[in-house]
Design a protein around this motif. Structure first.
Motif, PDB file in Angstrom:
ATOM      1  N   VAL A   1       0.827  -1.213   0.000  1.00  0.00           N
ATOM      2  CA  VAL A   1       0.000   0.000   0.000  1.00  0.00           C
ATOM      3  C   VAL A   1       0.857   1.258   0.000  1.00  0.00           C
ATOM      4  N   ARG A   2       1.883   1.272   0.827  1.00  0.00           N
ATOM      5  CA  ARG A   2       2.716   2.463   0.972  1.00  0.00           C
ATOM      6  C   ARG A   2       3.723   2.631  -0.164  1.00  0.00           C
ATOM      7  N   GLY A   3       4.134   1.544  -0.785  1.00  0.00           N
ATOM      8  CA  GLY A   3       5.069   1.638  -1.904  1.00  0.00           C
ATOM      9  C   GLY A   3       6.437   2.155  -1.469  1.00  0.00           C
ATOM     10  N   ASP A   4       6.957   3.116  -2.222  1.00  0.00           N
ATOM     11  CA  ASP A   4       8.286   3.664  -1.946  1.00  0.00           C
ATOM     12  C   ASP A   4       8.342   4.436  -0.633  1.00  0.00           C
ATOM     13  N   ARG A   5       7.215   4.815  -0.098  1.00  0.00           N
ATOM     14  CA  ARG A   5       7.211   5.561   1.155  1.00  0.00           C
ATOM     15  C   ARG A   5       7.442   4.655   2.375  1.00  0.00           C
ATOM     16  N   ALA A   6       7.382   3.358   2.148  1.00  0.00           N
ATOM     17  CA  ALA A   6       7.582   2.418   3.255  1.00  0.00           C
ATOM     18  C   ALA A   6       9.069   2.351   3.615  1.00  0.00           C
ATOM     19  N   ASP A   7       9.353   2.409   4.886  1.00  0.00           N
ATOM     20  CA  ASP A   7      10.724   2.351   5.385  1.00  0.00           C
ATOM     21  C   ASP A   7      11.172   0.891   5.455  1.00  0.00           C
ATOM     22  N   PRO A   8      12.304   0.527   4.830  1.00  0.00           N
ATOM     23  CA  PRO A   8      12.722  -0.887   4.845  1.00  0.00           C
ATOM     24  C   PRO A   8      13.184  -1.380   6.208  1.00  0.00           C
ATOM     25  N   HIS A   9      13.492  -0.475   7.137  1.00  0.00           N
ATOM     26  CA  HIS A   9      14.022  -0.881   8.440  1.00  0.00           C
ATOM     27  C   HIS A   9      12.966  -0.786   9.545  1.00  0.00           C
ATOM     28  N   ILE A  10      11.698  -0.747   9.168  1.00  0.00           N
ATOM     29  CA  ILE A  10      10.641  -0.612  10.173  1.00  0.00           C
ATOM     30  C   ILE A  10      10.669  -1.775  11.170  1.00  0.00           C
ATOM     31  N   MET A  11      10.785  -2.998  10.684  1.00  0.00           N
ATOM     32  CA  MET A  11      10.704  -4.151  11.568  1.00  0.00           C
ATOM     33  C   MET A  11      11.898  -4.233  12.507  1.00  0.00           C
TER      34      MET A  11
END
Length: 472
Positions: free
Chosen positions: A250-260
């Motif tokens: 849903v967020r696409g490129d705005r999603a942070d890869p280090h969230i988890m």
């Protein structure tokens, strides 16, 4: 002060005029901050009542009221879930009790929520993406907190310092958290609108879908990983992974890869925050419980490694190396020399001189020679008698028996030795020693009646020939 469900039902009637409760039941909530009940009226409508236990909790409810008022009709329509609305409030001293309108859906425990499978996980990811996509302007209008990525990191560092001063945090956890907070790459993200207190108790589920979200007391602009912290603690990691994949879709490129990674850090660090709060309130039972949980976390990380929380892995403590054992030096044994038989007369004449020389040489240690398979030729003592020098005979293949005299036949070449075999010394003939005056007549070991055929031409050979001595 805790209140019973009947007391809360009576307070609700004062907050909402005309409310006539016919049933009441407790609701799961943060038991250290709130008392919560569900009230059913005569028309079958449901109402949620939240009463704060202290002033800080009351302030959180005031913040939620401001947040809900900031959600315009357009924002509410754009969200894939329902938001609560305040039906009425009543103040009792410094504390204020809130009554909320009914919302559809049912609360699930974390285990039951995970049991709903990937369908629920994917819908949960879409709901979290919708929350993080809300305009930050609504939060600004409500005068709610807003933090940048660097401010979020600095606040965590300050909280870590406060936790370290308690002396109750295992050193392994302190090093692990400090390294993650100093990992600059981990904290490069865009701050978004976040729920701030999202977990299973705030979700209302119907048909494996999230239909409503409660508990907006910590709405702010901050780290989106904070809303994933409760998922990082799920034992079934496939559920959390499915939710995150749906969130990224849903967020696409705005999603942070280090969230988890930051979510795992937030889940672990929540225990330290809880310990600090328990110490501040002087609750001995909560302090003991927090210490036990921190020790269990430390033990699990020591045994299993824990979830990765840093982009750059922390340096591992070097293992103590075993003491270096010196390599055993090779055994050096003197090479076995090949000696040749010496005429008995010459041995007897040199015997006296050898005794004197051997006594002098015995005091000096012979140098150690390297192990080798080479043949060492030891020169035989030279007779002092006049005349041509005698050549030692070729070593015999086997020692001659004492009862038999050596035959005068031409000596045969010695049997060649293999490279990996050390040559064996030949045993000298056990002939009786001769007197010095007889040495000139018979320098060799041949018998007196030996035939004269010994002077015949010798066959071609590599052996050392025996030369006769001139009797003169």
């Amino acid at each position: 002060m805790k209140r019973s469900p009947m007391e809360l039902a009576a307070i609700a009637t004062a907050a909402v005029p005309g409310l006539a409760p016919t049933g009441v039941a407790t609701l799961p909530d943060d038991g250290n901050d709130f008392d919560s009940v569900l009230i059913v009226d005569a028309s079958g409508n449901r109402w949620r009542v939240r009463s704060p236990l202290h002033e800080d909790a009351s302030m959180r409810l005031e913040t939620e009221l401001a947040a809900l008022r900031a959600f315009s009709a357009g924002i509410r329509a754009s969200l894939p879930f329902a938001l609560p609305s305040v039906a009425g409030t009543v103040r009792q001293g410094p504390l204020r009790t809130f009554v909320y309108n009914h919302l559809p859906g049912k609360q699930y425990s974390l285990e039951d929520l995970v049991g709903l499978g990937s369908r629920c996980a994917k819908d949960l990811g879409s709901v979290m993406a919708a929350i993080h996509s809300m305009p930050s302007s609504a939060i600004d209008r409500a005068d709610l907190p807003a933090y940048t990525a660097e401010q979020v990191r600095q606040r965590r560092l300050n909280e870590l310092d406060a936790a370290a001063t308690t002396g109750m945090i295992p050193s392994r956890l302190l090093r692990r958290w400090e390294h993650a907070l100093e990992d600059v790459a981990l904290w490069r993200f865009n701050a978004t609108a976040i729920h701030g207190d999202l977990h299973e108790d705030q979700l209302l589920i119907a048909d494996a879908k999230v239909v409503a979200v409660n508990g907006w007391t910590d709405l702010q602009v901050g780290d989106p990983a904070d809303d994933f912290a409760w998922l990082a603690a799920v034992h079934e990691q496939s559920f959390a992974e499915a939710a995150f994949e749906s969130y990224v879709a849903v967020r696409g490129d705005r999603a942070d890869p280090h969230i988890m990674r930051r979510a795992a850090l937030a889940a672990e660090f929540a225990l330290a925050q809880w310990l600090v709060k328990a110490i501040a309130s002087g609750d001995a039972a909560r302090i003991t419980e927090a210490k036990v949980m921190l020790e269990e976390l430390d033990s699990d990380i020591a045994e299993y490694g824990g979830q990765p929380i840093s982009v750059v892995e922390p340096p591992r403590a070097p293992r103590p190396e075993p003491e270096a054992t010196p390599a055993p030096s090779p055994k050096v044994s003197p090479a076995t020399p090949v000696t040749f038989a010496v005429p008995s007369a010459a041995r007897n004449e040199e015997n006296d001189e050898d005794v004197d020389e051997s006594q002098d040489e015995a005091s000096t240690a012979a140098p150690v020679e390297a192990e080798t398979s080479a043949i060492k030729v030891v020169p035989a003592p030279v007779s002092a008698a006049s005349g041509p020098r005698a050549t030692p005979p070729v070593p015999a293949k086997a020692p001659v028996k004492p009862a038999e005299a050596p035959k005068p036949a031409a000596p045969s070449p010695a049997k060649p030795t293999k490279p990996d075999e050390a040559p064996k010394p030949a045993a000298p003939s056990p002939a009786k020693p001769t007197k010095p005056e007889e040495a000139a007549k018979s320098p060799g070991t041949a018998a007196p009646d030996a035939p004269k055929k010994a002077s015949a031409a010798e066959p071609e050979t590599n052996a050392i020939p025996i030369q006769k001595l001139d009797p003169k």
